[in-house]
Design a protein around this motif. Structure first.
Motif, PDB file in Angstrom:
ATOM      1  N   THR A  73      44.053  27.096  27.143  1.00  0.00           N
ATOM      2  CA  THR A  73      43.436  28.714  26.772  1.00  0.00           C
ATOM      3  C   THR A  73      43.981  29.295  28.093  1.00  0.00           C
ATOM      4  O   THR A  73      43.757  28.920  29.476  1.00  0.00           O
ATOM      5  N   PHE A  74      43.680  30.483  27.729  1.00  0.00           N
ATOM      6  CA  PHE A  74      43.991  32.116  28.304  1.00  0.00           C
ATOM      7  C   PHE A  74      43.767  32.664  28.556  1.00  0.00           C
ATOM      8  O   PHE A  74      43.056  33.178  27.757  1.00  0.00           O
ATOM      9  N   PRO A  75      43.790  33.854  29.880  1.00  0.00           N
ATOM     10  CA  PRO A  75      42.766  34.816  29.697  1.00  0.00           C
ATOM     11  C   PRO A  75      43.127  36.256  28.380  1.00  0.00           C
ATOM     12  O   PRO A  75      42.742  37.098  28.096  1.00  0.00           O
ATOM     13  N   ALA A  76      45.006  35.613  28.221  1.00  0.00           N
ATOM     14  CA  ALA A  76      45.449  36.654  27.510  1.00  0.00           C
ATOM     15  C   ALA A  76      46.555  35.998  26.179  1.00  0.00           C
ATOM     16  O   ALA A  76      46.255  34.504  26.496  1.00  0.00           O
ATOM     17  N   ALA A  77      47.118  37.077  25.355  1.00  0.00           N
ATOM     18  CA  ALA A  77      47.705  35.856  24.559  1.00  0.00           C
ATOM     19  C   ALA A  77      48.838  35.641  25.245  1.00  0.00           C
ATOM     20  O   ALA A  77      49.117  36.006  25.996  1.00  0.00           O
ATOM     21  N   VAL A  78      49.531  34.617  24.987  1.00  0.00           N
ATOM     22  CA  VAL A  78      50.505  33.921  25.018  1.00  0.00           C
ATOM     23  C   VAL A  78      51.346  34.215  24.650  1.00  0.00           C
ATOM     24  O   VAL A  78      51.794  34.669  23.428  1.00  0.00           O
ATOM     25  N   ASN A 112      48.194  39.489  30.700  1.00  0.00           N
ATOM     26  CA  ASN A 112      48.083  39.490  31.767  1.00  0.00           C
ATOM     27  C   ASN A 112      48.435  39.445  32.964  1.00  0.00           C
ATOM     28  O   ASN A 112      48.560  39.138  34.192  1.00  0.00           O
ATOM     29  N   GLY A 113      49.572  38.468  32.984  1.00  0.00           N
ATOM     30  CA  GLY A 113      50.212  37.802  33.952  1.00  0.00           C
ATOM     31  C   GLY A 113      50.194  36.369  33.363  1.00  0.00           C
ATOM     32  O   GLY A 113      50.809  35.793  32.683  1.00  0.00           O
ATOM     33  N   THR A 114      51.015  35.752  34.703  1.00  0.00           N
ATOM     34  CA  THR A 114      51.430  34.122  34.619  1.00  0.00           C
ATOM     35  C   THR A 114      50.558  33.337  34.894  1.00  0.00           C
ATOM     36  O   THR A 114      49.715  33.603  35.750  1.00  0.00           O
ATOM     37  N   ALA A 115      50.918  32.313  34.418  1.00  0.00           N
ATOM     38  CA  ALA A 115      49.913  30.969  34.605  1.00  0.00           C
ATOM     39  C   ALA A 115      51.410  30.035  34.981  1.00  0.00           C
ATOM     40  O   ALA A 115      51.442  29.384  34.408  1.00  0.00           O
ATOM     41  N   VAL A 116      50.257  29.327  36.168  1.00  0.00           N
ATOM     42  CA  VAL A 116      51.843  28.525  36.929  1.00  0.00           C
ATOM     43  C   VAL A 116      50.764  26.826  37.255  1.00  0.00           C
ATOM     44  O   VAL A 116      49.932  26.983  37.943  1.00  0.00           O
ATOM     45  N   PHE A 117      50.885  25.851  36.183  1.00  0.00           N
ATOM     46  CA  PHE A 117      49.908  24.943  36.815  1.00  0.00           C
ATOM     47  C   PHE A 117      51.088  23.513  35.839  1.00  0.00           C
ATOM     48  O   PHE A 117      51.706  23.570  35.940  1.00  0.00           O
ATOM     49  N   THR A 118      50.809  22.187  37.197  1.00  0.00           N
ATOM     50  CA  THR A 118      51.332  21.248  36.649  1.00  0.00           C
ATOM     51  C   THR A 118      51.261  19.681  36.360  1.00  0.00           C
ATOM     52  O   THR A 118      49.483  19.870  36.462  1.00  0.00           O
ATOM     53  N   VAL A 119      51.649  19.084  35.120  1.00  0.00           N
ATOM     54  CA  VAL A 119      51.003  17.911  34.854  1.00  0.00           C
ATOM     55  C   VAL A 119      51.832  16.768  35.021  1.00  0.00           C
ATOM     56  O   VAL A 119      53.034  16.469  35.776  1.00  0.00           O
ATOM     57  N   TYR A 120      50.947  15.983  35.525  1.00  0.00           N
ATOM     58  CA  TYR A 120      50.997  15.044  35.802  1.00  0.00           C
ATOM     59  C   TYR A 120      51.358  13.706  34.783  1.00  0.00           C
ATOM     60  O   TYR A 120      50.422  13.062  34.617  1.00  0.00           O
ATOM     61  N   TYR A 121      53.012  13.038  34.708  1.00  0.00           N
ATOM     62  CA  TYR A 121      53.139  11.739  33.572  1.00  0.00           C
ATOM     63  C   TYR A 121      52.005  10.723  34.684  1.00  0.00           C
ATOM     64  O   TYR A 121      53.093  10.010  35.384  1.00  0.00           O
ATOM     65  N   ALA A 122      50.983   9.836  34.183  1.00  0.00           N
ATOM     66  CA  ALA A 122      50.354   9.002  34.930  1.00  0.00           C
ATOM     67  C   ALA A 122      50.546   7.307  34.298  1.00  0.00           C
ATOM     68  O   ALA A 122      49.645   6.836  34.777  1.00  0.00           O
ATOM     69  N   ASP A 123      51.425   7.489  33.521  1.00  0.00           N
ATOM     70  CA  ASP A 123      51.522   6.379  32.717  1.00  0.00           C
ATOM     71  C   ASP A 123      52.211   5.105  33.221  1.00  0.00           C
ATOM     72  O   ASP A 123      53.149   5.616  34.162  1.00  0.00           O
ATOM     73  N   GLY A 124      51.992   4.075  33.792  1.00  0.00           N
ATOM     74  CA  GLY A 124      52.474   3.362  34.294  1.00  0.00           C
ATOM     75  C   GLY A 124      54.432   3.174  33.938  1.00  0.00           C
ATOM     76  O   GLY A 124      55.132   2.282  34.727  1.00  0.00           O
TER      77      GLY A 124
END
Length: 828
Positions: A73-78, A112-124
């Motif tokens: 979820t984020f502060p405003a409509a995606v 309200n703007g943008t959100a930048v994040f990183t997802v790490y695939y931690a499977d072997g």
């Protein structure tokens, strides 16, 4: 065909590159995605950073989205997302199929703007390392299974994370002959083996002083981690924790245990723990960096230093050296504050300081503090307390050379304080030297302080060090206190407003003053008094009344009342020209004034004078009062001395209990030795209005083997009928208790059968719950061997013609044709 081969080769190369890249990822910097509707299915495969305002709800099963994904979820409509997704309002499901690389950066656009994040695939599959790294801040013992040798409170309360609940072992069976046995232990099951780096324990007052920490992986075979001797810190604040640190590569264990051999009050209460915590070790070779050190405070025996220091885990100590003054040790650091303790007063120090972490890594650089001078330190006052300036007519003094005072007896109430009376230039003060870190002390006033007309009270307290003290007025109501902050090495003048004690108080009945919370520090006191502001008042109290409401053998109690414009009134009681009692209270209210130290069986013509705080006096009110006449002495016992073990009796001076002590265990009963008849001693017990008092005889820790004595005799006389509980205490065994029903106005000869009782370790006799018996006499308390022939009663007349019969269970003695009962009374 060639294209397919080339594509496979490119995929292998890509996997090789991502696998190599994963080695540089610090997985401790990120969090696994939490459980949710997906039931935790993917929680071992994905970690991620979070953007501002973003929240991860769960791993979403296929539902409103066409496939599973991470629901955020984020502060405003995606409005958009950089990878495959499904959006709904302020939430977005990012499809798991979108993450085919080791690291995927995601940009979400919302209103309200943008959100930048990183997802790490931690499977072997992609070469990640999903194994969580040790976290030295997580309490591994929190709410884990625990086992104890013995408990009087739930042992789980030692690991519940609540510093307000505690486990208590409640006693011990440990002995020097069996050092590996005893009940004062507990251990926690961490669920799996961890590398142990730290144990933290928050002890209650009942703390161990000789104990081990041990570890095991099967809860059967234990290895000692450390043995500790000495008084640990006690309390239940964050600053009261005891910390025990261990090297990261030394201890791998699933079970951690504490075992006590010795402790508070010889382990009479066992040991008690508010919280028992265990933390994982971290392999750490990184050295702290110490940038600066500045002095915060200098005490006579300690210097507090603020540090500017950093470390990957945390600075927990400093190595401090001043070779010239014998300083070379490691001192704890908390929140970048260093305390250098154990210093000497009035000395100049030059400290060289290096920062350290829990693993013993020490900073390369050092900071030097030069010319640090500790102040002088006195263990008692060097100057007299300030001389009071309040006029005497406005003061009710408890203790002060400046006024006529009530006087008191020192009480340490088991608090470990000693009193010394000293003076400076003729001005006396009382010096209380601590011998323990617990407990409290105070004053039992010789005369009850009637402070009903007062507005304030004052105390001068000298403190050896900075501290706080809790000040209690004891007046029969629930105890409440005010806390005063004391500056060390000086007299502190404390003025408290009585109205600030908002709880109900009876200021006309202050009979004790208690000081607590000093933490074993040494103090001195002077000038304790109540006082008020001057007022212009010439009005005399009116409607003065006085009457007798209770009489005893040596006291009478008068109910006094009067009306005064000030709202308070005092009463003086006179026997002729001699003032024999005083009291006071609120205007128009009845105040009971006890006149003591009178003669038994005597008539008195007393007078009561009512007066206000400005000494305006009403006319004396006459009162006629008579004390009770003493009873005749109890019948002298005739048991053979060789068959008797006497607790209290004039008849058995030879065969008598050793080291006799009269004890007022509860409610401050009065115990008065009284001579009855022809020099026959008896003890008069007076309850002081508290029916649940408790008193009797005790011999400390000494026990006596009374095997063979099968009866206990007591003579008891009371003015009123009622009942009383008798208890015989046996060391290590259950008490023997009896309810004694007492007939008024005569000596009750009581014999208790102890034939089937174990008296091998007898050491106390006590009375309690004396119901309506306000006072009573006790005489001839003794154990005896009953052979069935000797009555134990002296004959009323000397004669050789004596027959003894048991009729309807009662002893009848016939002498010269006259019948007597067991009390020697003629039967008509």
């Amino acid at each position: 065909m060639k294209k397919q081969i080339l594509r496979s080769m490119m995929l292998v190369a890509a996997l090789f590159v991502t696998s190599m890249a994963s080695a540089a990822i610090d997985w401790t910097a990120y969090s696994f995605i939490g459980d949710g509707a997906g039931g935790g299915k993917y929680t071992d495969k994905y970690k991620m950073t979070l953007a501002e305002g973003m929240a991860v709800v769960n791993i979403q099963k296929p539902g409103f989205a066409t496939e599973a994904g991470i629901y955020c979820t984020f502060p405003a409509a995606v409005t958009d997302c950089s990878v495959a997704h499904a959006a709904q309002g302020a939430g977005v499901v990012i499809y798991l199929s979108a993450f085919t690389a080791q690291e995927t950066e995601v940009t979400v656009t919302h209103a309200n703007g943008t959100a930048v994040f990183t997802v790490y695939y931690a499977d072997g599959t992609l070469g990640g390392d999903p194994t969580p790294k040790p976290d030295p801040t997580v309490n591994l013992a929190l709410k884990k299974p625990v086992v104890a040798g013995y408990s009087t409170t739930p042992v789980a309360e030692a690991v519940d994370g609540n510093r307000g609940s505690r486990w208590a072992s409640g006693g011990t069976h440990w002995s020097a002959e069996h050092p590996d046995q005893g009940d004062d232990w507990m251990y926690v099951d961490l669920g799996q083996a961890y590398n142990i780096g730290k144990v933290k324990i928050l002890f209650e007052t009942a703390a161990p002083t000789d104990y081990d920490l041990l570890y095991s992986n099967d809860a059967e075979h234990w290895t000692v981690m450390g043995t500790y001797v000495g008084q640990p810190k006690t309390g239940n604040t964050e600053n009261d924790y005891n910390e025990y640190n261990f090297s990261a590569d030394k201890i791998s264990a699933q079970y951690i245990k504490i075992f006590a051999r010795q402790g508070y009050n010889n382990l009479a209460y066992g040991i008690s723990i508010w919280e028992f915590e265990v933390y994982e070790a971290v392999a750490d070779n990184e050295k702290p960096v110490l940038t600066a050190a500045t002095i915060d405070k200098i005490d006579w025996n300690q210097v507090t230093v603020n540090l500017t220091a950093t470390d990957n885990v945390g600075v927990t100590a400093c190595k401090v050296v001043d070779e010239a003054n014998g300083v070379n040790g490691i001192y704890p650091v908390k929140d970048n504050v260093l305390a250098i303790t154990g210093l000497s007063a009035n000395k100049t120090y030059n400290f060289t300081i290096n920062a350290m972490d829990d693993m013993g890594n020490i900073s390369d650089n050092a900071v030097t503090l030069e010319n640090v001078v500790t102040p002088a330190h006195d263990t008692k006052p060097q100057t007299a307390a300030p001389t009071p300036e309040v006029p005497a007519n406005l003061v009710l003094s408890v203790y002060s050379d400046a006024y006529t005072s009530l006087g008191y007896d020192f009480q340490d109430w088991g608090g470990g304080y000693l009193e010394k009376k000293e003076s400076i230039d003729g001005n006396s003060y009382n010096y209380y030297k601590a011998s323990s870190t617990a407990g409290y002390l105070g004053m039992a006033l010789h005369t009850t302080a009637n402070a009903a007309a007062m507005l304030y009270w004052h105390l001068d307290i000298w403190a050896e060090d900075d501290m706080t003290v809790d000040i209690f007025p004891i007046d029969g109501k629930t105890e409440h206190f005010k806390t005063a902050t004391l500056k060390g090495q000086q007299w502190n003048s404390i003025d408290l407003t009585l109205a600030d004690y908002t709880e109900e108080r009876n200021w006309a009945n202050v009979y004790q003053i208690k000081l607590a919370g000093m933490g074993g520090k040494t103090i001195a006191v002077d000038n304790i008094y109540f006082y008020r502001d001057p007022i212009a008042d010439a009005e005399i109290p009116t409607d003065a009344k006085a009457s007798v409401v209770a009489t005893s053998y040596f006291t009478v109690t008068l109910a006094c009342s009067a009306k005064d414009n000030s709202g308070f009134v005092n009463f003086d009681v006179f026997n002729g020209e001699t003032k024999v009692a005083t009291g006071g209270g609120k205007s128009e209210a009845v105040t009971n004034v006890v006149v003591a130290n009178l003669q038994a069986g005597t008539k008195y013509n007393l007078s009561v004078v009512a007066y206000d705080a400005n000494d305006n006096k009403a006319a004396a009110v006459p009162v006629e009062a008579s004390t009770l006449a003493l009873p005749v002495a109890a019948v002298k016992p005739l048991q053979a001395a060789e068959d008797v073990y006497a607790i209290y009796s004039d008849a058995y001076a030879e065969n008598h209990a050793p080291a006799e002590y009269n004890q007022g265990w509860w409610a401050n009963p009065t115990m008065t030795n009284v001579v009855l008849g022809e020099q026959d001693n008896a003890i008069l017990y007076t309850s002081n209005g508290e029916p649940n008092g408790c008193f009797g005889w005790a011999w400390g820790e000494t026990t006596t083997d009374l095997t063979g004595y099968n009866k206990l005799h007591i003579d008891l006389y009371a003015q009123e009928s009622g009942s009383i509980m008798l208890g015989i205490t046996r060391k290590g065994g259950d008490n023997i208790t009896e309810t004694l029903d007492i007939t008024a106005g005569e000596w009750n000869a009581i014999d208790i059968d102890l034939t089937d009782q174990d008296l091998t370790k007898f050491f106390q006799i006590g009375f309690w719950n004396f119901s309506t018996l306000k006072c009573f006499f006790v005489d001839n308390v003794y154990f005896y061997k009953d052979n069935g022939l000797n009555t134990g009663i002296e004959s009323p007349a000397v004669t050789e013609n004596v027959q003894k019969y048991i009729i309807n269970g009662q002893l009848i003695i016939v002498r010269d044709g006259v019948r007597y009962n067991a009390l020697g009374q003629v039967i008509e």
